[in-house]
Design a protein around this motif. Sequence first.
Motif, PDB file in Angstrom:
ATOM      1  N   ARG B  31     -91.635 -13.675  21.961  1.00 14.39           N
ATOM      2  CA  ARG B  31     -90.827 -13.123  23.051  1.00 14.39           C
ATOM      3  C   ARG B  31     -91.545 -13.337  24.381  1.00 14.39           C
ATOM      4  N   TYR B  33     -91.056 -12.719  28.744  1.00 12.88           N
ATOM      5  CA  TYR B  33     -90.317 -12.020  29.793  1.00 12.88           C
ATOM      6  C   TYR B  33     -90.811 -12.495  31.160  1.00 12.88           C
ATOM      7  N   PHE B  45     -87.352  -6.448  35.906  1.00 12.67           N
ATOM      8  CA  PHE B  45     -87.004  -7.439  34.891  1.00 12.67           C
ATOM      9  C   PHE B  45     -86.121  -8.538  35.469  1.00 12.67           C
ATOM     10  N   TYR B  48     -85.370 -12.803  29.787  1.00 18.18           N
ATOM     11  CA  TYR B  48     -86.070 -12.646  28.516  1.00 18.18           C
ATOM     12  C   TYR B  48     -85.719 -13.802  27.579  1.00 18.18           C
ATOM     13  N   LEU B  55     -81.961 -14.798  26.134  1.00 21.83           N
ATOM     14  CA  LEU B  55     -81.042 -13.805  25.614  1.00 21.83           C
ATOM     15  C   LEU B  55     -80.548 -12.798  26.636  1.00 21.83           C
ATOM     16  N   GLU B  56     -81.254 -12.654  27.726  1.00 22.24           N
ATOM     17  CA  GLU B  56     -80.815 -11.675  28.717  1.00 22.24           C
ATOM     18  C   GLU B  56     -81.280 -12.100  30.102  1.00 22.24           C
TER      19      GLU B  56
END
Lengths: 110, 114
Positions: B31, B33, B45, B48, B55-56
């Motif tokens: 993962r 970020y 944020f 990601y 995914l986001e």
Amino acid sequence: AQRVTQPEKLLSVFKGAPVELKCNYSYSGSPELFWYVQYSRQRLQLLLRHISRESIKGFTADLNKGETSFHLKKPFAQEEDSAMYYCALRSGTSYGKLTFGQGTILTVHP
Amino acid sequence: DTGVSQDPRHKITKRGQNVTFRCDPISEHNRLYWYRQTLGQGPEFLTYFQNEAQLEKSRLLSDRFSAERPKGSFSTLEIQRTEQGDSAMYLCASSLGDRAYEQYFGPGTRLTVT
């Protein structure tokens, strides 16, 4: 929407005094709460998370869902605790994305 | 140093130019970020990745921003037509799937747009 608030930008205490860094959050579900710390010239790093309920470097934090708070406490502050502290929240649906508060600079005087 | 690395550490660019930042996560972390941090604020944020899949994405990530992680290893963040408001510290973090709560942060890339 989720939000984390740290009301104090600066906090100064003397060595040996108790310290409490405040954190309040807003989130409609069941959040995970964390404290991250950044010492001078170092990277942001995890200090503790509410699920583990452990004490790290003498610090503890209890999740109070009624008051939506996750205050960080240490009974006897040390000079090496001087750092920037961030409270952070992760929602259950967010793939691990963290929402951070604005941070509190803790200074422990000798 | 086996931690997260970011390159460059500092970037000064003129408004309107394109910039690209690189992040190398801890090798076994799936993962990744990206966060942005402006003065006096906590990290915010941006986006990601899980392996190579993005995914986001945050609403903060305007059309001028694009991020990739082509082989599920390093990632790049590109800002096109930079604006002065893009000046910030760009942080990369990585984590291992079942310990996703613990994100390991890089040193950041400080961008200054003049």
